[in-house]
Write a protein that holds these residues in place. Structure first.
Motif, mmCIF file in Angstrom:
data_model
loop_
_atom_site.group_PDB
_atom_site.id
_atom_site.type_symbol
_atom_site.label_atom_id
_atom_site.label_comp_id
_atom_site.label_asym_id
_atom_site.label_seq_id
_atom_site.Cartn_x
_atom_site.Cartn_y
_atom_site.Cartn_z
ATOM 1 N N PRO A 132 0.823 -1.221 0.000
ATOM 2 C CA PRO A 132 0.000 0.000 0.000
ATOM 3 C C PRO A 132 0.857 1.272 0.000
ATOM 4 C CG PRO A 132 -0.843 -1.589 1.573
ATOM 5 C CD PRO A 132 0.474 -2.128 1.092
ATOM 6 N N GLY A 133 0.413 2.231 -0.813
ATOM 7 C CA GLY A 133 1.107 3.509 -0.884
ATOM 8 C C GLY A 133 2.308 3.515 -1.808
ATOM 9 N N GLU A 134 2.544 2.414 -2.536
ATOM 10 C CA GLU A 134 3.692 2.351 -3.439
ATOM 11 C C GLU A 134 3.298 1.914 -4.845
ATOM 12 O OE1 GLU A 134 6.739 0.106 -1.355
ATOM 13 O OE2 GLU A 134 7.341 1.953 -0.365
ATOM 14 N N SER A 135 2.052 2.184 -5.208
ATOM 15 C CA SER A 135 1.526 1.825 -6.517
ATOM 16 C C SER A 135 1.490 3.040 -7.433
ATOM 17 C CB SER A 135 0.101 1.291 -6.348
ATOM 18 O OG SER A 135 -0.518 1.068 -7.595
ATOM 19 N N ARG A 136 1.535 2.778 -8.716
ATOM 20 C CA ARG A 136 1.215 3.824 -9.681
ATOM 21 C C ARG A 136 -0.284 4.084 -9.578
ATOM 22 N NH1 ARG A 136 2.024 0.838 -14.698
ATOM 23 N NH2 ARG A 136 1.249 -0.745 -13.284
ATOM 24 N N VAL A 137 -0.740 5.218 -10.120
ATOM 25 C CA VAL A 137 -2.165 5.528 -10.112
ATOM 26 C C VAL A 137 -2.607 5.977 -11.500
ATOM 27 C CG1 VAL A 137 -2.250 6.134 -7.655
ATOM 28 C CG2 VAL A 137 -1.852 7.932 -9.369
ATOM 29 N N TYR A 138 -3.897 5.779 -11.767
ATOM 30 C CA TYR A 138 -4.534 6.315 -12.968
ATOM 31 C C TYR A 138 -5.358 7.528 -12.570
ATOM 32 C CZ TYR A 138 -3.675 2.252 -15.996
ATOM 33 O OH TYR A 138 -3.103 1.275 -16.771
ATOM 34 N N ALA A 139 -5.421 8.511 -13.484
ATOM 35 C CA ALA A 139 -6.199 9.713 -13.226
ATOM 36 C C ALA A 139 -7.012 10.100 -14.453
ATOM 37 C CB ALA A 139 -5.280 10.873 -12.843
ATOM 38 N N ARG A 140 -8.145 10.737 -14.170
ATOM 39 C CA ARG A 140 -8.944 11.363 -15.232
ATOM 40 C C ARG A 140 -8.513 12.820 -15.323
ATOM 41 N NH1 ARG A 140 -13.197 11.025 -11.277
ATOM 42 N NH2 ARG A 140 -13.962 9.163 -12.290
ATOM 43 N N VAL A 141 -8.748 13.412 -16.485
ATOM 44 C CA VAL A 141 -8.377 14.802 -16.712
ATOM 45 C C VAL A 141 -9.600 15.677 -16.456
ATOM 46 C CG1 VAL A 141 -7.491 16.472 -18.391
ATOM 47 C CG2 VAL A 141 -6.622 14.107 -18.386
ATOM 48 N N VAL A 142 -9.495 16.535 -15.451
ATOM 49 C CA VAL A 142 -10.570 17.464 -15.107
ATOM 50 C C VAL A 142 -10.413 18.758 -15.895
ATOM 51 C CG1 VAL A 142 -11.627 18.777 -13.220
ATOM 52 C CG2 VAL A 142 -10.787 16.444 -12.814
ATOM 53 N N ALA A 143 -9.167 19.232 -16.032
ATOM 54 C CA ALA A 143 -8.862 20.433 -16.817
ATOM 55 C C ALA A 143 -7.651 20.137 -17.695
ATOM 56 C CB ALA A 143 -8.591 21.631 -15.908
ATOM 57 N N GLU A 144 -7.785 20.375 -18.999
ATOM 58 C CA GLU A 144 -6.747 20.090 -19.979
ATOM 59 C C GLU A 144 -5.703 21.204 -20.057
ATOM 60 O OE1 GLU A 144 -9.171 19.742 -23.500
ATOM 61 O OE2 GLU A 144 -9.469 17.589 -23.160
ATOM 62 N N GLY A 145 -4.608 20.904 -20.741
ATOM 63 C CA GLY A 145 -3.581 21.911 -20.955
ATOM 64 C C GLY A 145 -2.271 21.279 -21.363
ATOM 65 N N THR A 146 -1.206 22.052 -21.248
ATOM 66 C CA THR A 146 0.142 21.564 -21.549
ATOM 67 C C THR A 146 0.913 21.446 -20.245
ATOM 68 O OG1 THR A 146 0.102 22.569 -23.734
ATOM 69 C CG2 THR A 146 2.271 22.036 -22.827
ATOM 70 N N LEU A 147 1.512 20.287 -20.056
ATOM 71 C CA LEU A 147 2.284 19.985 -18.846
ATOM 72 C C LEU A 147 3.761 20.040 -19.198
ATOM 73 C CD1 LEU A 147 1.747 19.141 -15.916
ATOM 74 C CD2 LEU A 147 1.730 16.765 -16.681
ATOM 75 N N ARG A 148 4.564 20.575 -18.265
ATOM 76 C CA ARG A 148 5.994 20.723 -18.507
ATOM 77 C C ARG A 148 6.815 20.136 -17.364
ATOM 78 N NH1 ARG A 148 3.205 24.868 -20.459
ATOM 79 N NH2 ARG A 148 3.630 25.492 -22.609
ATOM 80 N N GLU A 149 7.976 19.593 -17.714
ATOM 81 C CA GLU A 149 8.897 19.131 -16.677
ATOM 82 C C GLU A 149 9.225 20.286 -15.753
ATOM 83 O OE1 GLU A 149 12.467 17.283 -18.077
ATOM 84 O OE2 GLU A 149 11.425 15.420 -18.524
ATOM 85 N N GLY A 150 9.317 20.001 -14.458
ATOM 86 C CA GLY A 150 9.654 21.003 -13.466
ATOM 87 C C GLY A 150 8.462 21.771 -12.944
ATOM 88 N N GLU A 151 7.302 21.599 -13.567
ATOM 89 C CA GLU A 151 6.110 22.355 -13.177
ATOM 90 C C GLU A 151 5.648 21.972 -11.765
ATOM 91 O OE1 GLU A 151 1.570 22.877 -14.827
ATOM 92 O OE2 GLU A 151 3.199 22.574 -16.267
ATOM 93 N N PRO A 152 5.345 22.957 -10.935
ATOM 94 C CA PRO A 152 4.840 22.677 -9.589
ATOM 95 C C PRO A 152 3.440 22.051 -9.624
ATOM 96 C CG PRO A 152 5.776 24.881 -9.688
ATOM 97 C CD PRO A 152 5.658 24.383 -11.113
ATOM 98 N N VAL A 153 3.166 21.240 -8.605
ATOM 99 C CA VAL A 153 1.864 20.590 -8.469
ATOM 100 C C VAL A 153 1.461 20.592 -7.001
ATOM 101 C CG1 VAL A 153 2.905 18.275 -8.307
ATOM 102 C CG2 VAL A 153 0.507 18.510 -8.975
ATOM 103 N N LEU A 154 0.171 20.766 -6.755
ATOM 104 C CA LEU A 154 -0.381 20.677 -5.401
ATOM 105 C C LEU A 154 -1.262 19.454 -5.310
ATOM 106 C CD1 LEU A 154 -1.451 24.362 -4.696
ATOM 107 C CD2 LEU A 154 0.523 23.142 -3.756
ATOM 108 N N LEU A 155 -1.157 18.713 -4.223
ATOM 109 C CA LEU A 155 -2.006 17.566 -3.940
ATOM 110 C C LEU A 155 -3.148 18.024 -3.036
ATOM 111 C CD1 LEU A 155 -2.644 14.512 -3.883
ATOM 112 C CD2 LEU A 155 -1.029 14.346 -1.953
ATOM 113 N N GLU A 156 -4.385 17.822 -3.512
ATOM 114 C CA GLU A 156 -5.572 18.143 -2.715
ATOM 115 C C GLU A 156 -6.208 16.842 -2.270
ATOM 116 O OE1 GLU A 156 -8.136 20.566 -5.122
ATOM 117 O OE2 GLU A 156 -6.858 22.331 -4.903
ATOM 118 N N ALA A 157 -6.437 16.704 -0.970
ATOM 119 C CA ALA A 157 -7.052 15.498 -0.421
ATOM 120 C C ALA A 157 -8.476 15.344 -0.961
ATOM 121 C CB ALA A 157 -7.081 15.577 1.102
#
Length: 161
Positions: A132-157
């Motif tokens: 537990p806690g060491e698996s890859r995850v799948y996600a759906r896209v809520v908002a589209e766009g262009t993603l870049r290496e180094g880009e900051p991300v926030l995790l919302e519970a």
């Protein structure tokens, strides 16, 4: 970083199979990452499995155990760094600085095509049921766009029940 703040370490795409190759930026749509092809759409891809994600820190622990895993070798599209991976659970959201929003839908069940990334071919090492806690995850896209290496991300519970 607090565990709720991280960054995109690496973006990975493939014409089919693993390992996935590094790209510096990628267009993210409701159907997934542009340029990424899934060989078996029964188990991979589609709107509910549009993007696969994994943790750099989990990979580093796995390498410490002797597994030759590297970013892209487990088939993830996005390798993230700095997040408390145990908090990346279904219904949690990942909000990227550039506006992309992903919602975690499920854990990825590892398949045999990942054997080369694990000592003794032990792909269950990243199976949520066994580690537990060491698996890859799948996600759906809520908002589209262009993603870049180094880009900051926030995790919302996850919100609500």
């Amino acid at each position: 970083m607090s565990g709720t703040e991280g960054r995109v370490h690496r973006l990975n795409v493939s014409g089919g199979g693993v390992p996935k190759a590094r790209v510096s930026e990628a267009r993210v749509t409701r159907d997934g990452i542009a340029g990424d092809v899934q060989g078996d759409r029964r188990y991979h891809g589609g709107p509910e499995r549009a993007v696969s994600l994994f943790s750099l820190e989990v990979m580093e622990r796995l390498r410490g155990e002797g597994h030759p895993v590297v970013p892209g070798s487990t088939g993830e599209n996005v390798t993230l760094a700095g997040l408390d991976w145990g908090g990346v659970v279904p219904r949690a959201r990942l909000v990227f600085e550039g506006g992309i929003v992903l919602e975690v839908v499920s854990y990825c069940v590892p398949c045999g095509k990942l054997r080369a990334s694990f000592a003794g071919g032990e792909v269950r090492r990243i199976d949520q049921r066994h580690h537990p806690g060491e698996s890859r995850v799948y996600a759906r896209v809520v908002a589209e766009g262009t993603l870049r290496e180094g880009e900051p991300v926030l995790l919302e519970a996850p919100q609500g029940g």
